[in-house]
Design an enzyme around this catalytic site. Structure first.
Site: not given
Length: 565
Positions: A422-423
């Site tokens: 998620e980053g």
């Protein structure tokens, strides 16, 4: 020792540390009274402690497997997921129009933390589904909403996000997956996606993929990307799973941890899909899903940290080496520091969630800016805390921590991914010093003003803690002003230590609130945080302001260890 959901700790933060009372005072969330919140936490806590936690080690020892093109889940996972779905926990914050509870994200994230501590591999399924629900609520047509949302919210179907490709990881704009109009309002999706969490399973009757792809003639880069709903089984006229779509699981990744969560390589070969949102606006829709997931991942880190810490404390109480090792100063240092950091990370995550709730309830731009600013901090600090505390748990166990039967190592293996997906946390930090400071530092300064005002107000009751916090916040303000005068590449070189320093100041702020409103245990924990955690900011802010020249001045060959004369 088995996991015990930290209901009382979460309840205290919601009641006394973060502004959840303001959320409950809004018309939208008027039903989220303190009594209702406590009841929800109690019920979710029972599910996590009694149903999900006992499945955690089984998922690690018996991973999901791919058999004849179908993913078979770990033992007990189907029943565990059904307990989640039947309790309505997938739809805690979803729109009641489609079967959700409509409760605040602060409660949803509290439940997410407890589920993650109990069984991270299984919790990933509802987390991704919740993100898809939010993306559809904001961007899908009424027809897609009516068909998919009730099934997703009830847990009858599950959802995924499909961004990453072999040649396009964080650089999403480099993706090559194609979407060809079929002439009947649908599209034919062709391409391969990797790292797709819960990309297939036997715990739900359908798996619904949100897939990023490029339409013919679309611009290169992220501006030319669209988003499509691509189900495993195409719904029939009654909305039930019909014929199989032209997609398949190519393989499952063999991972360091979260073995019970199937991470799939997905292949789409002219699969039927439906456009979600406007053409070429897929990134906006996907980021709606990702922002929800980023906060959720931060709470995953907190959840695993709590579980690892509980296990470490129990072992330290039972293990005798010249007396119980929990009395040894260094062991006590590790446990106390970990407990202080878990409190700080949990409070930051719930503060972010309450800001999201206030923005949704009021539409106020200041709440939106606060939520946006806190999201990368909550994600990165929550997951970094999870990794640190799980690593500490292994250390407290000593040699037994390195032996799988204790379960301490599983927490470290499982949580390690959270700072990546998620980053990555580096991307979160660059987002913080880039986009989130693009307002001239207004959102940052508003938060720091709140911290400084809180420290001043606490001066009479607790001068020592108040002074330590005020000094750290003022130093962080000066560093923020200095960063604002620098170009982005220079900011990026110090982004990670800057984010960590900001998180610690916020953690100190919430510890001070707890010390003023709680008992001696909260005051003692605040003293640990101020004395042992907050002082680390001096070194981090020095690195944050160190610039870029030393990094660019070292050759690639030197980094590789080639020091030629």
């Amino acid at each position: 020792m088995s996991y015990k959901a930290p209901v009382a700790q979460i309840d205290f933060i919601l009641r006394h540390v973060v502004p959840f009372a303001d959320v409950a005072a809004t018309e939208r969330f008027a039903e989220a009274t303190p009594e209702t919140a406590t009841a929800i936490l109690d019920e979710a806590g029972k599910l996590c402690s009694e149903v999900l936690a006992p499945l955690n080690m089984a998922g690690d020892h018996s991973p999901a497997v791919l058999e004849n093109g179908v993913v078979r889940s770990s033992p007990g996972f189907a029943d565990g997921f059904r307990a989640i779905a039947d309790g309505g926990w997938v739809g805690v914050s979803a729109d009641p129009e489609h079967g959700g509870m409509g409760l605040p994200q602060a409660l949803n994230m509290s439940v997410a933390e407890m589920m993650s501590g109990a069984n991270l591999a299984l919790q990933l399924n509802p987390l991704l589904t919740q993100g898809q629900i939010e993306a559809l609520e904001h961007h899908a047509s009424d027809e897609l909403k009516a068909l998919y949302l009730p099934k997703l919210i009830s847990g009858e179907w599950s959802g995924t996000m499909n961004l990453t490709e072999p040649g396009a990881g964080s650089d999403v704009g480099a993706l090559t997956t194609r979407a060809e109009p079929a002439g009947d309002g649908t599209y034919r999706i062709t391409g391969q996606k990797i790292y797709i969490t819960w990309g297939d399973s036997d715990v739900t009757s359908n798996v619904c993929h949100l897939v990023l792809a490029r339409l013919p003639g679309a611009d290169k880069g992220t501006r030319g990307i669209s988003l499509f709903m691509v189900p495993k089984f195409i719904p029939d006229d009654q909305g039930n799973p019909g014929v199989a779509n032209d997609l398949k699981v190519v393989s499952l990744e063999e991972k360091l941890g979260i073995h019970g969560s199937p991470t799939c390589v997905m292949s789409y070969d002219g699969a039927t899909g439906w456009l979600v949102g406007a053409e070429n606006k897929g990134m906006a829709a996907m980021f709606t899903m990702m922002n929800c997931a980023r906060l959720g991942v931060g709470m995953q880190g907190v959840g695993v940290a709590e579980a690892a810490l509980q296990k470490a404390v129990a072992y330290a109480q039972d293990r005798n080496q010249m007396g119980p090792i929990i009395r040894h100063p260094d062991v006590r240092r590790m446990l106390a520091t970990a407990r202080a950091e878990v409190f700080a990370a949990r409070a930051i995550g719930l503060a972010c969630a309450t800001a999201i709730d206030m923005e949704r309830a009021t539409g106020d731009a200041d709440h939106a800016a606060r939520a946006a600013f806190l999201t990368p901090i909550a994600k990165a600090y929550g997951t970094d805390t999870g990794i640190r505390v799980a690593d500490m748990g292994v250390q407290v166990h000593g040699g037994m921590g390195y032996v799988e039967e204790t379960g301490a190592a599983q927490y470290l293996r499982d949580v390690r991914i959270t700072s990546i997906y998620e980053g990555t946390n580096g991307i979160q930090a660059m987002d913080l010093v880039g986009r989130k400071l693009a307002d001239g530092g207004d959102a940052a300064m508003r938060l720091l003003d709140e911290v400084l005002d809180g420290a001043k107000a606490a001066q009479a009751d607790n001068p020592e803690l108040a002074h330590q916090l005020w000094q750290a916040a003022e130093t962080l303000r000066e560093a923020t002003i200095a960063l604002l005068d620098r170009d982005l590449p220079v900011r990026f070189a110090g982004a990670v230590p800057y984010l960590t320093a900001f998180a610690r100041v916020l953690g100190g702020h919430y510890h001070l609130r707890a010390a003023l409103r709680g008992g001696e245990s909260h005051r003692a924990l605040a003293r640990v945080f101020m004395a042992r955690v907050l002082p680390r900011n001096a070194g981090d802010l020095a690195e944050a302001l160190a610039g870029l020249d030393d990094l660019t001045g070292i050759a690639d060959e030197a980094l590789a260890g080639d020091f030629a004369a």
